[in-house]
Design a protein around this motif. Structure first.
Motif, PDB file in Angstrom:
ATOM      1  N   GLN A  50       3.273  -0.202  10.894  1.00 46.42           N
ATOM      2  CA  GLN A  50       3.548   0.480  12.153  1.00 46.42           C
ATOM      3  C   GLN A  50       4.137   1.877  11.965  1.00 46.42           C
ATOM      4  O   GLN A  50       4.379   2.575  12.950  1.00 46.42           O
ATOM      5  CB  GLN A  50       4.509  -0.366  12.993  1.00 46.42           C
ATOM      6  N   ARG A  51       4.377   2.263  10.715  1.00 48.92           N
ATOM      7  CA  ARG A  51       4.890   3.600  10.416  1.00 48.92           C
ATOM      8  C   ARG A  51       4.269   4.068   9.109  1.00 48.92           C
ATOM      9  O   ARG A  51       3.452   3.376   8.510  1.00 48.92           O
ATOM     10  CB  ARG A  51       6.427   3.567  10.315  1.00 48.92           C
ATOM     11  N   ASP A  52       4.688   5.247   8.635  1.00 44.85           N
ATOM     12  CA  ASP A  52       4.159   5.839   7.404  1.00 44.85           C
ATOM     13  C   ASP A  52       4.212   4.832   6.250  1.00 44.85           C
ATOM     14  O   ASP A  52       5.230   4.171   6.051  1.00 44.85           O
ATOM     15  CB  ASP A  52       4.986   7.055   6.990  1.00 44.85           C
ATOM     16  N   VAL A  53       3.123   4.745   5.491  1.00 45.63           N
ATOM     17  CA  VAL A  53       3.101   3.921   4.282  1.00 45.63           C
ATOM     18  C   VAL A  53       3.513   4.826   3.126  1.00 45.63           C
ATOM     19  O   VAL A  53       2.892   5.859   2.876  1.00 45.63           O
ATOM     20  CB  VAL A  53       1.713   3.294   4.036  1.00 45.63           C
ATOM     21  N   MET A  54       4.583   4.449   2.445  1.00 40.81           N
ATOM     22  CA  MET A  54       5.203   5.336   1.449  1.00 40.81           C
ATOM     23  C   MET A  54       4.936   4.930   0.006  1.00 40.81           C
ATOM     24  O   MET A  54       5.124   5.724  -0.898  1.00 40.81           O
ATOM     25  CB  MET A  54       6.715   5.399   1.679  1.00 40.81           C
ATOM     26  N   GLN A  63      -5.725  -8.287  -8.256  1.00 41.86           N
ATOM     27  CA  GLN A  63      -6.215  -9.015  -7.086  1.00 41.86           C
ATOM     28  C   GLN A  63      -5.380  -8.777  -5.829  1.00 41.86           C
ATOM     29  O   GLN A  63      -5.828  -9.082  -4.728  1.00 41.86           O
ATOM     30  CB  GLN A  63      -6.278 -10.503  -7.394  1.00 41.86           C
ATOM     31  N   THR A  64      -4.173  -8.237  -6.005  1.00 43.91           N
ATOM     32  CA  THR A  64      -3.273  -8.020  -4.878  1.00 43.91           C
ATOM     33  C   THR A  64      -2.825  -6.569  -4.851  1.00 43.91           C
ATOM     34  O   THR A  64      -2.535  -5.983  -5.888  1.00 43.91           O
ATOM     35  CB  THR A  64      -2.041  -8.940  -4.980  1.00 43.91           C
ATOM     36  N   VAL A  65      -2.774  -6.014  -3.643  1.00 47.66           N
ATOM     37  CA  VAL A  65      -2.212  -4.681  -3.425  1.00 47.66           C
ATOM     38  C   VAL A  65      -0.937  -4.872  -2.611  1.00 47.66           C
ATOM     39  O   VAL A  65      -0.932  -5.603  -1.621  1.00 47.66           O
ATOM     40  CB  VAL A  65      -3.198  -3.779  -2.650  1.00 47.66           C
ATOM     41  N   ALA A  66       0.140  -4.236  -3.038  1.00 44.75           N
ATOM     42  CA  ALA A  66       1.395  -4.249  -2.281  1.00 44.75           C
ATOM     43  C   ALA A  66       1.584  -2.883  -1.651  1.00 44.75           C
ATOM     44  O   ALA A  66       1.244  -1.856  -2.253  1.00 44.75           O
ATOM     45  CB  ALA A  66       2.576  -4.564  -3.197  1.00 44.75           C
ATOM     46  N   SER A  67       2.127  -2.871  -0.436  1.00 47.68           N
ATOM     47  CA  SER A  67       2.419  -1.603   0.241  1.00 47.68           C
ATOM     48  C   SER A  67       3.786  -1.697   0.893  1.00 47.68           C
ATOM     49  O   SER A  67       4.215  -2.766   1.330  1.00 47.68           O
ATOM     50  CB  SER A  67       1.346  -1.293   1.286  1.00 47.68           C
ATOM     51  N   ALA A  68       4.465  -0.564   0.937  1.00 47.65           N
ATOM     52  CA  ALA A  68       5.774  -0.479   1.587  1.00 47.65           C
ATOM     53  C   ALA A  68       5.731   0.649   2.599  1.00 47.65           C
ATOM     54  O   ALA A  68       5.165   1.710   2.336  1.00 47.65           O
ATOM     55  CB  ALA A  68       6.873  -0.225   0.554  1.00 47.65           C
ATOM     56  N   GLU A  93      14.366   0.798   4.134  1.00 48.15           N
ATOM     57  CA  GLU A  93      13.068   1.409   3.849  1.00 48.15           C
ATOM     58  C   GLU A  93      12.890   1.493   2.343  1.00 48.15           C
ATOM     59  O   GLU A  93      13.824   1.840   1.612  1.00 48.15           O
ATOM     60  CB  GLU A  93      13.007   2.806   4.459  1.00 48.15           C
ATOM     61  N   VAL A  94      11.714   1.176   1.869  1.00 47.20           N
ATOM     62  CA  VAL A  94      11.382   1.205   0.444  1.00 47.20           C
ATOM     63  C   VAL A  94      10.434   2.369   0.195  1.00 47.20           C
ATOM     64  O   VAL A  94       9.463   2.547   0.928  1.00 47.20           O
ATOM     65  CB  VAL A  94      10.743  -0.129   0.001  1.00 47.20           C
ATOM     66  N   ALA A  95      10.717   3.159  -0.843  1.00 48.29           N
ATOM     67  CA  ALA A  95       9.902   4.342  -1.137  1.00 48.29           C
ATOM     68  C   ALA A  95       9.054   4.201  -2.395  1.00 48.29           C
ATOM     69  O   ALA A  95       8.121   4.974  -2.593  1.00 48.29           O
ATOM     70  CB  ALA A  95      10.796   5.574  -1.254  1.00 48.29           C
ATOM     71  N   THR A  96       9.377   3.242  -3.277  1.00 50.75           N
ATOM     72  CA  THR A  96       8.583   3.055  -4.496  1.00 50.75           C
ATOM     73  C   THR A  96       8.349   1.568  -4.732  1.00 50.75           C
ATOM     74  O   THR A  96       9.184   0.735  -4.383  1.00 50.75           O
ATOM     75  CB  THR A  96       9.267   3.649  -5.748  1.00 50.75           C
ATOM     76  N   LEU A  97       7.206   1.249  -5.330  1.00 49.36           N
ATOM     77  CA  LEU A  97       6.824  -0.126  -5.637  1.00 49.36           C
ATOM     78  C   LEU A  97       6.132  -0.180  -6.982  1.00 49.36           C
ATOM     79  O   LEU A  97       5.346   0.709  -7.322  1.00 49.36           O
ATOM     80  CB  LEU A  97       5.784  -0.635  -4.634  1.00 49.36           C
ATOM     81  N   SER A  98       6.390  -1.239  -7.729  1.00 46.01           N
ATOM     82  CA  SER A  98       5.589  -1.568  -8.900  1.00 46.01           C
ATOM     83  C   SER A  98       5.718  -3.062  -9.143  1.00 46.01           C
ATOM     84  O   SER A  98       6.713  -3.675  -8.759  1.00 46.01           O
ATOM     85  CB  SER A  98       6.035  -0.773 -10.129  1.00 46.01           C
ATOM     86  N   PHE A  99       4.697  -3.646  -9.744  1.00 47.01           N
ATOM     87  CA  PHE A  99       4.727  -5.063 -10.091  1.00 47.01           C
ATOM     88  C   PHE A  99       5.240  -5.225 -11.509  1.00 47.01           C
ATOM     89  O   PHE A  99       4.875  -4.447 -12.397  1.00 47.01           O
ATOM     90  CB  PHE A  99       3.316  -5.668 -10.033  1.00 47.01           C
ATOM     91  N   SER A 100       6.049  -6.232 -11.737  1.00 45.39           N
ATOM     92  CA  SER A 100       6.397  -6.608 -13.104  1.00 45.39           C
ATOM     93  C   SER A 100       5.336  -7.593 -13.581  1.00 45.39           C
ATOM     94  O   SER A 100       4.499  -8.055 -12.797  1.00 45.39           O
ATOM     95  CB  SER A 100       7.784  -7.258 -13.152  1.00 45.39           C
ATOM     96  N   ASP A 101       5.367  -7.920 -14.859  1.00 45.07           N
ATOM     97  CA  ASP A 101       4.432  -8.901 -15.403  1.00 45.07           C
ATOM     98  C   ASP A 101       4.855 -10.328 -15.061  1.00 45.07           C
ATOM     99  O   ASP A 101       4.157 -11.270 -15.384  1.00 45.07           O
ATOM    100  CB  ASP A 101       4.324  -8.751 -16.917  1.00 45.07           C
ATOM    101  N   ARG A 109      14.931  -0.006  -4.104  1.00 42.81           N
ATOM    102  CA  ARG A 109      16.058  -0.697  -3.459  1.00 42.81           C
ATOM    103  C   ARG A 109      16.393  -2.020  -4.124  1.00 42.81           C
ATOM    104  O   ARG A 109      17.199  -2.787  -3.612  1.00 42.81           O
ATOM    105  CB  ARG A 109      15.735  -0.955  -1.983  1.00 42.81           C
ATOM    106  N   GLY A 110      15.744  -2.328  -5.246  1.00 40.20           N
ATOM    107  CA  GLY A 110      15.974  -3.589  -5.948  1.00 40.20           C
ATOM    108  C   GLY A 110      14.665  -4.312  -6.159  1.00 40.20           C
ATOM    109  O   GLY A 110      13.587  -3.761  -5.946  1.00 40.20           O
ATOM    110  N   SER A 111      14.776  -5.565  -6.588  1.00 43.96           N
ATOM    111  CA  SER A 111      13.569  -6.335  -6.897  1.00 43.96           C
ATOM    112  C   SER A 111      13.373  -7.444  -5.869  1.00 43.96           C
ATOM    113  O   SER A 111      14.321  -7.932  -5.257  1.00 43.96           O
ATOM    114  CB  SER A 111      13.657  -6.921  -8.296  1.00 43.96           C
TER     115      SER A 111
END
Length: 178
Positions: A50-54, A63-68, A93-101, A109-111
């Motif tokens: 509903q707002r900017d995807v950051m 197989q999965t895409v995560a978005s914040a 609000e979360v500004a960065t994302l990455s997946f761990s193994d 903002r944490g895990s």
């Protein structure tokens, strides 16, 4: 070089799939777009924020895409179908994302554990990693390509020798380096 058009507002984040065949782009137009790297064609448009995807990231298996988003949600999407698989409501609000193994999403903002296991914060940096620094594409600290003003990025992602730049215009620029 390949320039893709499609987003209606700024591209805030880009990410390559683990196999380097797909790029995800996150935009202030509240969408995530998945692009085929070889052809430049749009594969999916993911809608629901509903707002900017950051931020955007692929899972290690691709197989999965995560978005914040600034809507204070993290959403998980099926990369093949574009369907939403899960949604997490946050207090921040979360500004960065990455997946761990190990089934965790690492954010600024944490895990967030996706598999109910403890999250590991070890980060490995690959050799010969390509960086975008201000006006330059660099590798191992050496300047490779000067970026003219129209090609300076709001965000960037690399996969091997491939680079994708996101722009304020909503466009993407792909660079293939030797």
């Amino acid at each position: 070089m390949l320039v893709l058009e499609g987003h209606e507002r700024w591209v805030n984040a880009v990410a390559f799939s683990p196999d380097g065949q797909t790029v995800a782009s996150a935009s202030s137009d509240e969408t995530i777009r998945l692009w085929d790297v070889a052809s430049g064609t749009k594969k999916q448009v993911l809608r629901g924020h509903q707002r900017d995807v950051m931020a955007v990231a692929f899972s290690p298996d691709g197989q999965t895409v995560a978005s914040a988003s600034y809507d204070r949600t993290i959403r998980l999407w099926d990369a093949a179908t574009g369907l939403e698989k899960d949604k997490y409501h946050l207090d921040v609000e979360v500004a960065t994302l990455s997946f761990s193994d190990h089934g965790c999403l690492i954010t600024d903002r944490g895990s967030l554990s996706l598999s109910h296991q403890a999250c590991d914060f070890s980060i490995k940096r690959p050799e010969n990693e390509i960086f975008i620094r201000e006006k330059w594409v660099t590798r191992n600290g050496q300047r490779l390509i000067w970026l003219p003003p129209d090609f300076r990025a709001t965000c960037a992602a690399t996969s091997g020798n491939n680079v994708v730049l996101g722009h304020r215009s909503g466009g993407l620029t792909f660079l293939w380096l030797n």
